[in-house]
Design an enzyme around this catalytic site. Structure first.
Site, short mmCIF file in Angstrom:
data_model
loop_
_atom_site.label_atom_id
_atom_site.label_comp_id
_atom_site.label_asym_id
_atom_site.label_seq_id
_atom_site.Cartn_x
_atom_site.Cartn_y
_atom_site.Cartn_z
N GLU A 39 5.05 3.57 -5.58
CA GLU A 39 6.11 3.70 -4.57
C GLU A 39 7.49 3.92 -5.17
O GLU A 39 8.24 4.76 -4.71
CB GLU A 39 6.14 2.47 -3.66
CG GLU A 39 5.04 2.43 -2.62
CD GLU A 39 3.70 1.95 -3.16
OE1 GLU A 39 3.61 1.73 -4.39
OE2 GLU A 39 2.76 1.81 -2.37
N HIS A 78 0.18 -7.35 6.10
CA HIS A 78 -0.07 -6.03 6.67
C HIS A 78 0.28 -5.99 8.15
O HIS A 78 -0.26 -5.19 8.89
CB HIS A 78 -1.55 -5.62 6.50
CG HIS A 78 -1.94 -5.35 5.09
ND1 HIS A 78 -2.16 -6.33 4.18
CD2 HIS A 78 -2.14 -4.18 4.43
CE1 HIS A 78 -2.49 -5.80 3.01
NE2 HIS A 78 -2.48 -4.49 3.14
#
Lengths: 334, 307, 340
Positions: free
Chosen positions: C65, C134
């Protein structure tokens, strides 16, 4: 492949400019902070990270650059910016926090951004490395043969962004040259205490790209290696990692007591000051004589003074202008 | 018996990574080579290894890797600068100590520096460089064992070589494989990869499998023992040579002559650099070369015959 | 809102269509992220793009990322318009420096000389048992940092229009799509996740809230999936004689403070529904905006229905209790009406 005299002389000239700039910034930085050091006081508040001794790392690339090449650098950016040809007046003005600065005073010494030439730097270790990868992506998309260069220190080579960036550049075969300035110390931590392996150039193999070590702080050695690395990238042959052992003559930041480096270490560094060594070799080779060198020094001193004077004479930005430039205005409407 | 050990951490990391297909031998890999060497030496008792410490921790890593199977190693009482001068000074020190063998780990440049410090050294040059025209490329544990046997059995398993002494305004130097004069006037990145720069050269070997200038010499025919071949570059006629790893070039050679031991020659080129064993080093002004006795090199086969 | 056709799309398909339209008309737009190519995005936000535009413009990345978001910044500085996906907003921890310190600040540091037109798309939200790493929304965190716009569409029409607007912005835009509003076939069916979407390109202005249901008794200001819950709650409240105005904020940066104030001036009572953590976030900001701008109009202290300051738990009864629900909105609304 004899090296053109012009390149050799230009590199020396730029080194003189860099060293002079760093020396003068240092003087001005301290002038109104003493006797008791107050970091917030004076013409240049905040931190200051100077690159005296690291000139060769930056000037070696200059003759090989072309318009549009993108460079990202670090919290110690002046030598790289000057070597790329960033406007010295606007750079000085930015360091002085003036409205005429590159960023209207909003960035300061660690956040210098220039559009032409294409230069940016960051105060976060390793932050600029992936940005160079992105610039290279853009160059490839546009079909240009421009190259992106990313400068970072040996400390940054342990940051995740370094590893991710090398992998991405290798995976996508991008025109990036990763330049590791090894000055042996990340603030006070020596490389032997931070890095599991001996040479960061060896890490290139982990990503399948060539890694080259320039073991001395010699502008001509850097020139040759950077020339090959940049040419290779322009030809579409992909990224490479160049590690250059250089010397950070002064502390990490101005005001750093630098007590973690021994006097012997510091003396030895000064003895191999690249300014002295390179001038001597140019003189020995008959490329520059004493009066040439004096003329170059005078010219560079004048240029630096002019830039510093411009900065000092420039107005500060209006306080409310702090609210401006957070967002850009839309240029395209539906 | 005393065996000296000089391992160069910076060999094979230079610009030839970009200009040829030269491979990287990183420090960890070299430490592994040296560890295997130490195990080879350690298989014989009574040998003291005196090694040159280095700024990359190469020797220390090797010692740790070899563990108790490796020969014990002491460090040379020499200050380490991190340049090739360290190799030279180490060799000189070991000469004074009358070491029975001097093991070098690196490329041809490393060998050269050692030979400069000790011109007649009993050398065991273990290969870990870009061009290994001179060095031994066999498995390091075999080389270590052969070295141990050579120094403990007293039989002379070292063969003579020929070297080139170079004298310029900067003083005297030694080259063990080749001396080349190039057009470039700068030391720069050191290595040579551009054949158009070559002006003249001298080579000590015509081994057909050598890489570099030696490959050029090999193409011109065999070279008698104790002789050095002088080459003049340029002209119409070319020879195909393996100039570097993955770099096969046609090199124009105008002429060559073989010089016997003791012969002297003035370098004709005034403006350029003299490269010793593949690295630019000295200005060519007023250069004089001499064919001299080189270091003696371990003959593995004959050393191992004792087993 | 002008619907030109009766064609209906799910929010997910509307997002992908918005991106495709811009990629067709502007060659500098490209997409990258994990699984956004062959897979079409874990949540379908980039469905069909690889087939139409090829792998030079739709790039599957390694799990890096910091690397690829930083690269998006570099590409944006150099003439491209990247759409880069952070797969789950919860993953921002590994790359936040590139987002808030780099992407968001370069325009400012350069005194306006350098533009960074990045769209950072990311999936947010919980309620389907994906547990604490999540399921977060985190828009409060992103909205808090200066230099990046933050948009959170709740329906297909807004999703496409905001995407097109975000791409055309010359600024970094964090485009947060709530998984529950996407209309994915593998999630619990949600009728509000499908709606009429014009085929042509159009924009929804960034920084403008939308009154999705007019009312007179209270304003429910909210965003994302909570808009659906507020609308469902409003229907129930209607039967009880309570007329709730639902204000879909749509953007958090810029926040439509005028829109909030205007609605509160009308209804005199404010409830904020915020699926993000209770403290130090969106709900506090919206309430303060109302107090600053409409204090004299308030008949009762504003209230908020939020997720408590806890990691989002896994077990269904725990998660359903923690996240804002229709029941809590109805109850809190009823209480608000009798308060003050």
């Amino acid at each position: 492949m004899d090296i053109p005299r012009e390149h050799l002389v230009d590199m020396y000239q730029t080194m003189v400019k860099i060293r002079r700039f760093e020396e003068r910034i240092r003087e001005i930085y301290f002038a109104d902070k003493l006797p008791a050091f107050d970091i917030a006081a004076g013409l240049i508040p905040g931190e200051m990270h100077l690159a005296a001794g690291q000139e060769p790392v930056a000037v070696g690339m200059s003759p090989h650059l072309k318009e549009g090449d993108a460079i990202t650098a670090t919290h110690r950016p002046h030598h790289v910016a000057i070597a790329q040809g960033v406007d010295l007046k606007r750079m000085a003005a930015e360091i002085f926090g003036r409205d005429t600065g590159l960023g209207h005073g909003k960035g300061g010494h660690m956040h210098l951004f220039s559009v032409e030439p294409n230069f940016g730097c960051s105060g976060i270790v390793g932050e600029g490395i992936p940005v160079a990868v992105g610039a290279a992506m853009a160059f490839r998309h546009h079909g240009s043969d421009n190259v992106a260069l990313s400068f970072f220190g040996e400390g940054a080579a342990n940051q995740g962004s370094f590893h991710e960036s090398l992998n991405l550049a290798a995976l996508w075969n991008l025109p990036v040259v990763f330049v590791c300035e090894d000055n042996a110390y990340a603030i006070s931590v020596p490389k032997t205490a931070s890095t599991a392996i001996a040479d960061n150039s060896d890490r290139a193999a982990a990503y399948g790209i060539p890694g080259v070590l320039v073991g001395n702080n010699d502008p001509v050695a850097v020139y040759e290696v950077m020339g090959e690395a940049i040419a290779r990238a322009r030809r579409g042959e992909g990224p490479s990692l160049v590690e250059i052992k250089t010397d950070r003559l002064w502390g990490h930041f101005e005001g750093d007591a630098d007590a973690y480096r021994s006097d012997k270490f510091k003396t030895e560094m000064l003895e191999r000051d690249p300014m002295v060594g390179y001038a001597k070799r140019l003189s020995d080779e008959g490329i520059l004589n004493e009066s040439d060198i004096a003329a170059i020094q005078q010219a560079m001193y004048d240029e630096v003074e002019e830039a510093l004077q411009y900065a000092q004479d420039s107005p500060y930005p209006e306080p409310e202008s702090a609210l401006e430039h957070v967002f850009a205005e839309r240029t395209v409407t539906l | 018996m005393l065996v000296g050990l000089v391992a160069n951490p910076t060999s094979s990391k230079d610009i030839r990574r970009l200009t040829t297909l030269a491979r990287v031998i990183d420090v960890e890999e070299k430490a592994n080579l040296v560890a295997r060497l130490l195990v080879g030496i350690g298989s014989e008792k009574g040998i003291e290894v005196l090694g040159l410490d280095d700024q990359s921790g190469l020797l220390r890593r090797a010692i740790a890797l070899a563990g108790s199977a490796g020969s014990p190693v002491d460090f040379l009482p020499i200050e380490v600068e991190g340049t090739e001068a360290d190799t030279r000074r180490a060799a000189t020190y070991l000469a004074k100590m009358e070491a029975a063998a001097l093991v070098t780990v690196g490329g041809d440049g490393t060998v050269r520096a050692a030979a400069e410090g000790w011109p007649q050294a009993p050398l065991v040059p273990l290969a870990a460089g870009t061009n290994n025209a001179f060095a031994i490329t066999d498995e390091p544990s075999v080389v270590g064992l052969a070295t141990a046997l050579a120094v403990t059995t007293g039989a002379d398993a070292f063969l003579p070589t020929t070297a080139i002494e170079v004298e310029t305004v900067e003083g005297r130097s030694l080259a063990v494989i080749d001396v080349v004069v190039v057009r470039n006037r700068w030391v720069g990145a050191g290595a040579i990869w551009d054949a158009s720069e070559l002006l003249e050269g001298l080579v000590t070997t015509s081994r057909r499998t050598a890489v570099g200038i030696a490959s050029v010499s090999a193409a011109l025919g065999p070279l008698e023992q104790g002789h050095v071949r002088h080459l003049r570059f340029g002209g119409e006629r070319s020879v195909r040579a393996v100039f570097g790893p993955g770099l096969i070039l046609d090199i124009p050679v105008a002429g060559h002559v073989d010089l016997p031991m003791g012969a002297e020659l003035s370098l004709s080129e005034e403006n350029g650099m003299v490269a010793l064993d593949g690295e630019r080093r000295l200005p060519a002004r007023a250069g004089l070369v001499r064919v001299v006795e080189g270091p003696r090199v371990l003959d593995l086969e004959s050393a191992l015959r004792v087993l | 809102m002008t619907a030109k056709t009766e064609r209906k799309l799910t929010t997910q398909k509307a997002i992908a269509e918005g991106i495709a339209l811009e990629m067709r008309s502007d060659d500098s737009v490209f997409v990258m992220g994990e699984d956004i190519g062959t897979y079409g995005g874990i949540f379908g936000a980039t469905e069909g793009l690889l087939d139409e535009f090829g792998e030079k413009r739709v790039i599957d990345t390694p799990i890096s990322e910091t690397g690829f978001i930083g690269a998006a910044v570099g590409a944006a500085i150099n003439g491209m318009r990247p759409i880069v996906e952070l797969m789950f907003v919860d993953f921002f921890g590994v790359c936040m420096d590139q987002i808030y310190n780099n992407m968001a600040k370069i325009h400012y540091f350069s005194g306006g000389n350098v533009k960074v037109p990045v769209v950072l798309t990311t999936a947010v939200g919980g309620g389907y048992g994906d547990a604490g790493q999540h399921s977060q929304t985190l828009w409060g965190t992103f909205a808090h940092m200066p230099g990046m716009k933050v948009v959170v569409p709740s329906n297909p029409y807004d999703a496409k229009g905001l995407m097109i607007a975000a791409i055309r912005e010359d600024n970094p835009v964090v485009y947060m799509f709530h998984k529950g509003v996407l209309g994915l076939g593998w999630m619990t069916p949600n009728p509000r996740a499908t709606g009429e979407v014009p085929e042509e390109p159009y924009e929804v202005p960034i920084g403008k809230a939308n009154v999705v249901r007019e009312g007179t008794d209270l304003t429910i200001a909210t965003i994302g999936l909570s808009v659906h819950k507020a609308l469902d709650a409003a229907e129930q409240l209607e039967e009880k004689g309570i007329s709730a105005e639902v204000l879909d904020l749509r953007s958090l940066v810029p926040l439509d403070r005028e829109g909030i104030v205007a609605s509160v001036e009308k209804t005199h009572r404010l409830m904020v529904v915020d699926e993000d953590y209770h403290s130090f976030g969106m709900s506090g900001e919206v309430i303060t905006t109302a107090i600053e701008g409409a204090f004299d109009y308030l008949d009762a202290p504003p209230v908020r229905v939020t997720t408590p300051d806890i990691p989002i738990p896994y077990s269904r009864p725990l998660e359903q209790w923690a996240l804002p629900s229709i029941e809590r909105i109805v109850e809190a609304s009823s209480n608000l009406l009798v308060a003050g």
